[in-house]
Each structure stands twice: as structure tokens, then as C-alpha cells.
Design a protein around this motif. Structure first.
Motif, mmCIF file in Angstrom:
data_model
loop_
_atom_site.group_PDB
_atom_site.id
_atom_site.type_symbol
_atom_site.label_atom_id
_atom_site.label_comp_id
_atom_site.label_asym_id
_atom_site.label_seq_id
_atom_site.Cartn_x
_atom_site.Cartn_y
_atom_site.Cartn_z
ATOM 1 N N LYS A 81 0.844 -1.197 0.000
ATOM 2 C CA LYS A 81 0.000 0.000 0.000
ATOM 3 C C LYS A 81 0.882 1.249 0.000
ATOM 4 O O LYS A 81 2.043 1.196 0.385
ATOM 5 N N GLN A 82 0.286 2.366 -0.416
ATOM 6 C CA GLN A 82 1.022 3.624 -0.450
ATOM 7 C C GLN A 82 1.558 3.994 0.930
ATOM 8 O O GLN A 82 2.682 4.478 1.059
ATOM 9 N N GLU A 83 0.760 3.754 1.968
ATOM 10 C CA GLU A 83 1.187 4.080 3.331
ATOM 11 C C GLU A 83 2.427 3.289 3.724
ATOM 12 O O GLU A 83 3.338 3.826 4.363
ATOM 13 N N ALA B 65 5.452 4.662 1.908
ATOM 14 C CA ALA B 65 5.834 5.927 2.539
ATOM 15 C C ALA B 65 6.591 5.662 3.842
ATOM 16 O O ALA B 65 7.622 6.297 4.107
ATOM 17 N N PHE B 66 6.109 4.721 4.641
ATOM 18 C CA PHE B 66 6.770 4.374 5.907
ATOM 19 C C PHE B 66 8.190 3.882 5.651
ATOM 20 O O PHE B 66 9.133 4.280 6.328
ATOM 21 N N ASN C 8 4.615 10.443 3.112
ATOM 22 C CA ASN C 8 3.289 10.045 3.579
ATOM 23 C C ASN C 8 2.499 9.535 2.372
ATOM 24 O O ASN C 8 2.971 9.604 1.237
ATOM 25 N N GLN C 9 1.290 9.046 2.623
ATOM 26 C CA GLN C 9 0.478 8.451 1.555
ATOM 27 C C GLN C 9 0.187 9.449 0.448
ATOM 28 O O GLN C 9 0.268 9.131 -0.743
ATOM 29 N N LYS C 10 -0.105 10.683 0.813
ATOM 30 C CA LYS C 10 -0.443 11.696 -0.189
ATOM 31 C C LYS C 10 0.760 11.999 -1.089
ATOM 32 O O LYS C 10 0.614 12.169 -2.296
#
Length: 134
Positions: free
Chosen positions: A21-23, A26-27, A34-36
Motif C-alpha cells: 500500500k502507499q502508506e 511511505a513508511f 506520507n500516503q499523499k
């Protein structure tokens, strides 16, 4: 006219193929992400080399894959390999003459994949332990 390769879309494709996932991406990229920001990055035609290098390390995919993957070429390969005959798919790949070498190669690739999956599982467990201990 040469079609331009959309690097952001390629990042998204490979991320989704890996089930990340994008999150999570990003992590793994660090506190500045971040996700955005990942979402905006995946909309960019061209991504800076240093960012592509970071993403390459996190996803364990060569930078060249993001720079060179062309959806049209992939579709052409698939359409030239699979043929629909009266609702049935006829798979007709081309094989090397030496099928034993190909079988050995596939076995080695399978072993490498299992080793990579185990390594990724260990890394995921370490990340989860890190999250739990916060």
C-alpha cells in the motif's frame, strides 16, 4: 513518434504487483514521506533519480524497470503469446530448444524467489516489531 514512459505509473504498477500500500511504501521511505506524497509521486511522468533509487531499494526492483517498462510493449507480448479461440485461450509460447536448461533456470529462479520472500517476511516482521515497540 516515440511514446514516453510514465515512471510514476510504473512505480504504482510494481507497488501494486507486490501488494504494498502507499502508506507502507511511505513508511519504508522515511519520515519525509506520507500516503499523499506517494500518490502525487505516482502521477509524475518523470521521477528524480535519487527518489527512484530509494524506491528501487525499498521495493527490491531495478531502477531500469521504472524507467523502461512500457505498457504497450507488455500488451503486445501478451497478445502475441495468448490467442482466444472460440472463448478458449490457447497458450502458445516459444521455447528454447534446450528445455532442460530452461527447467533448471526456472528451478533456480523459484529458489531465489523463495529466498527473497523469506527475507521480505523477516524484514516485514522487523518493521512490525518496530511499530509495536513505538
Amino acid at each position: 513518434m516515440e511514446q514516453k514512459i510514465h515512471q510514476g505509473r510504473n512505480v504504482k504498477r510494481f507497488r501494486e504487483m507486490l501488494g504494498i500500500k502507499q502508506e507502507a511504501l511511505a513508511f519504508d521511505l522515511g519520515n519525509d514521506w506520507n500516503q499523499k506524497k506517494i500518490s502525487m509521486l505516482e502521477q509524475k511522468d518523470v521521477i528524480e533519480d535519487d527518489i527512484l533509487n530509494q524506491i528501487s531499494e525499498v521495493l527490491n526492483i531495478p531502477v531500469e524497470a521504472f524507467k523502461n517498462f512500457d505498457e504497450e510493449q507488455a500488451i503486445n507480448i501478451i497478445s502475441n503469446t495468448f490467442h482466444d479461440t472460440q472463448g478458449l485461450i490457447n497458450y502458445s509460447p516459444t521455447f528454447n530448444n534446450n528445455q532442460i536448461d530452461k527447467l533448471i533456470q526456472l528451478h533456480e529462479e523459484k529458489i531465489a524467489l523463495y529466498e527473497r520472500m523469506l527475507k521480505e517476511k523477516d524484514e516485514m516482521m522487523a518493521r512490525l516489531e518496530k511499530l509495536i515497540s513505538k
